[in-house]
Design a protein around this motif. Structure first.
Motif, PDB file in Angstrom:
ATOM      1  N   THR A   1      -1.325  -8.975  10.001  1.00 52.63           N
ATOM      2  CA  THR A   1      -0.220  -8.944   9.141  1.00 52.63           C
ATOM      3  C   THR A   1      -0.561  -8.394   7.976  1.00 52.63           C
ATOM      4  O   THR A   1       0.257  -7.372   7.554  1.00 52.63           O
ATOM      5  CB  THR A   1       0.456 -10.165   8.914  1.00 52.63           C
ATOM      6  OG1 THR A   1       0.811 -11.003  10.152  1.00 52.63           O
ATOM      7  CG2 THR A   1       1.578 -10.454   8.053  1.00 52.63           C
ATOM      8  N   LEU A   2      -1.632  -8.555   7.124  1.00 54.03           N
ATOM      9  CA  LEU A   2      -1.966  -8.023   5.946  1.00 54.03           C
ATOM     10  C   LEU A   2      -2.617  -6.571   6.201  1.00 54.03           C
ATOM     11  O   LEU A   2      -2.175  -5.930   5.245  1.00 54.03           O
ATOM     12  CB  LEU A   2      -3.129  -8.809   5.422  1.00 54.03           C
ATOM     13  CG  LEU A   2      -2.861 -10.241   4.845  1.00 54.03           C
ATOM     14  CD1 LEU A   2      -4.236 -11.046   4.568  1.00 54.03           C
ATOM     15  CD2 LEU A   2      -1.954  -9.978   3.814  1.00 54.03           C
TER      16      LEU A   2
ATOM     17  N   PRO B   1      -5.446  -9.477  -1.140  1.00 50.59           N
ATOM     18  CA  PRO B   1      -5.334 -10.592  -0.111  1.00 50.59           C
ATOM     19  C   PRO B   1      -6.262 -10.343   0.932  1.00 50.59           C
ATOM     20  O   PRO B   1      -6.723 -11.193   1.442  1.00 50.59           O
ATOM     21  CB  PRO B   1      -3.833 -10.750  -0.260  1.00 50.59           C
ATOM     22  CG  PRO B   1      -3.100  -9.897  -0.831  1.00 50.59           C
ATOM     23  CD  PRO B   1      -3.941  -9.125  -1.394  1.00 50.59           C
ATOM     24  N   LEU B   2      -5.816  -9.194   1.482  1.00 52.55           N
ATOM     25  CA  LEU B   2      -6.573  -8.732   2.937  1.00 52.55           C
ATOM     26  C   LEU B   2      -8.135  -8.872   2.675  1.00 52.55           C
ATOM     27  O   LEU B   2      -9.009  -9.464   3.399  1.00 52.55           O
ATOM     28  CB  LEU B   2      -6.249  -7.296   3.098  1.00 52.55           C
ATOM     29  CG  LEU B   2      -7.214  -6.823   4.524  1.00 52.55           C
ATOM     30  CD1 LEU B   2      -6.916  -7.571   5.634  1.00 52.55           C
ATOM     31  CD2 LEU B   2      -6.766  -5.321   4.629  1.00 52.55           C
TER      32      LEU B   2
ATOM     33  N   ASN C   1       3.529   5.195   0.561  1.00 52.00           N
ATOM     34  CA  ASN C   1       3.496   5.882  -0.852  1.00 52.00           C
ATOM     35  C   ASN C   1       2.961   7.346  -0.748  1.00 52.00           C
ATOM     36  O   ASN C   1       3.351   8.182  -1.481  1.00 52.00           O
ATOM     37  CB  ASN C   1       2.181   4.752  -1.586  1.00 52.00           C
ATOM     38  CG  ASN C   1       1.993   5.429  -2.954  1.00 52.00           C
ATOM     39  OD1 ASN C   1       2.759   5.820  -3.773  1.00 52.00           O
ATOM     40  ND2 ASN C   1       0.578   5.416  -3.337  1.00 52.00           N
TER      41      ASN C   1
ATOM     42  N   SER D   1       0.942  -4.656   7.013  1.00 44.88           N
ATOM     43  CA  SER D   1       1.462  -4.198   5.414  1.00 44.88           C
ATOM     44  C   SER D   1       0.754  -3.387   4.523  1.00 44.88           C
ATOM     45  O   SER D   1       1.394  -2.428   3.856  1.00 44.88           O
ATOM     46  CB  SER D   1       1.750  -5.772   4.821  1.00 44.88           C
ATOM     47  OG  SER D   1       0.552  -6.176   4.395  1.00 44.88           O
ATOM     48  N   THR D   2      -0.592  -3.287   4.674  1.00 42.59           N
ATOM     49  CA  THR D   2      -1.526  -2.430   3.858  1.00 42.59           C
ATOM     50  C   THR D   2      -1.140  -0.884   4.240  1.00 42.59           C
ATOM     51  O   THR D   2      -0.943  -0.104   3.638  1.00 42.59           O
ATOM     52  CB  THR D   2      -2.850  -2.633   3.655  1.00 42.59           C
ATOM     53  OG1 THR D   2      -2.998  -4.147   3.379  1.00 42.59           O
ATOM     54  CG2 THR D   2      -3.692  -1.727   3.087  1.00 42.59           C
TER      55      THR D   2
ATOM     56  N   LEU E   1       2.188   0.148   3.307  1.00 40.60           N
ATOM     57  CA  LEU E   1       2.293   0.709   1.971  1.00 40.60           C
ATOM     58  C   LEU E   1       1.499   1.762   1.616  1.00 40.60           C
ATOM     59  O   LEU E   1       2.088   2.710   0.835  1.00 40.60           O
ATOM     60  CB  LEU E   1       1.754  -0.495   1.267  1.00 40.60           C
ATOM     61  CG  LEU E   1       2.896  -1.613   0.854  1.00 40.60           C
ATOM     62  CD1 LEU E   1       2.150  -2.814   0.209  1.00 40.60           C
ATOM     63  CD2 LEU E   1       4.129  -1.408   0.328  1.00 40.60           C
TER      64      LEU E   1
ATOM     65  N   TYR F   1      -2.087  -4.255  -3.966  1.00 39.89           N
ATOM     66  CA  TYR F   1      -1.458  -5.778  -4.061  1.00 39.89           C
ATOM     67  C   TYR F   1      -1.644  -6.113  -2.508  1.00 39.89           C
ATOM     68  O   TYR F   1      -1.482  -7.429  -2.482  1.00 39.89           O
ATOM     69  CB  TYR F   1      -0.082  -6.036  -4.755  1.00 39.89           C
ATOM     70  CG  TYR F   1      -0.346  -5.851  -6.311  1.00 39.89           C
ATOM     71  CD1 TYR F   1      -1.269  -6.794  -7.039  1.00 39.89           C
ATOM     72  CD2 TYR F   1       0.331  -5.006  -6.958  1.00 39.89           C
ATOM     73  CE1 TYR F   1      -1.365  -6.581  -8.102  1.00 39.89           C
ATOM     74  CE2 TYR F   1       0.054  -4.707  -8.162  1.00 39.89           C
ATOM     75  CZ  TYR F   1      -0.724  -5.597  -8.817  1.00 39.89           C
ATOM     76  OH  TYR F   1      -0.921  -5.377 -10.366  1.00 39.89           O
ATOM     77  N   ALA F   2      -1.441  -5.250  -1.610  1.00 39.55           N
ATOM     78  CA  ALA F   2      -2.065  -5.695  -0.288  1.00 39.55           C
ATOM     79  C   ALA F   2      -3.240  -5.738   0.227  1.00 39.55           C
ATOM     80  O   ALA F   2      -3.681  -6.801   1.050  1.00 39.55           O
ATOM     81  CB  ALA F   2      -1.010  -4.841   0.632  1.00 39.55           C
ATOM     82  N   MET F   3      -4.038  -4.889  -0.693  1.00 36.90           N
ATOM     83  CA  MET F   3      -5.235  -5.012  -0.192  1.00 36.90           C
ATOM     84  C   MET F   3      -6.117  -6.099  -0.814  1.00 36.90           C
ATOM     85  O   MET F   3      -7.167  -6.544  -0.146  1.00 36.90           O
ATOM     86  CB  MET F   3      -6.076  -3.570  -0.504  1.00 36.90           C
ATOM     87  CG  MET F   3      -5.592  -2.409  -0.045  1.00 36.90           C
ATOM     88  SD  MET F   3      -6.306  -0.675  -0.753  1.00 36.90           S
ATOM     89  CE  MET F   3      -5.932   0.258   0.447  1.00 36.90           C
TER      90      MET F   3
ATOM     91  N   ALA G   1      -0.265  -0.106  -2.622  1.00 39.32           N
ATOM     92  CA  ALA G   1      -1.021  -0.893  -1.727  1.00 39.32           C
ATOM     93  C   ALA G   1      -1.881  -1.672  -2.257  1.00 39.32           C
ATOM     94  O   ALA G   1      -2.598  -2.543  -1.513  1.00 39.32           O
ATOM     95  CB  ALA G   1      -1.391   0.364  -0.648  1.00 39.32           C
TER      96      ALA G   1
END
Length: 99
Positions: free
Chosen positions: A81-82, A59-60, A93, A85-86, A89, A55-57, A53
């Motif tokens: 959306t971000l 950009p957020l 996980n 997705s975070t 993930l 790599y989603a955090m 996660a």
């Protein structure tokens, strides 16, 4: 010079996971600190394997900071959306670690 010293001793100051110590299994946040340490050292694949996660955090957090300084037209949609997705993930996980 201070930055190099900080990066060398970063792992010495990581907080322990109390839920892992008390309950015996990892919490949804386990691995985040180690993942950040891997990112700082440039080990991007290892960071993903420890905590996907991250790599989603990134950009957020970047988008939230940019949105606080600039008026972005569709910010709420991008943020939702971000965030979704975070969370997906993080929970994905977590459940994979339980199996």
């Amino acid at each position: 010079m201070r930055l190099i010293f900080f990066l060398l001793v970063l792992e010495d100051f990581m907080l322990p996971c109390f839920s892992k110590r008390i309950l015996g299994f990892e919490c949804p946040g386990c691995g985040l600190q180690r993942s950040i340490a891997f990112l700082i050292r440039g080990e991007f694949e290892a960071a993903f394997h420890i905590y996907p996660a991250i790599y989603a955090m990134i950009p957020l957090v970047v988008f939230l900071i940019a949105n606080s300084f600039f008026k972005i037209k569709y910010a709420s949609i991008v943020i939702k959306t971000l965030m979704i997705s975070t969370v997906v993930l993080i929970l994905g996980n977590f459940f994979l670690k339980l199996i």
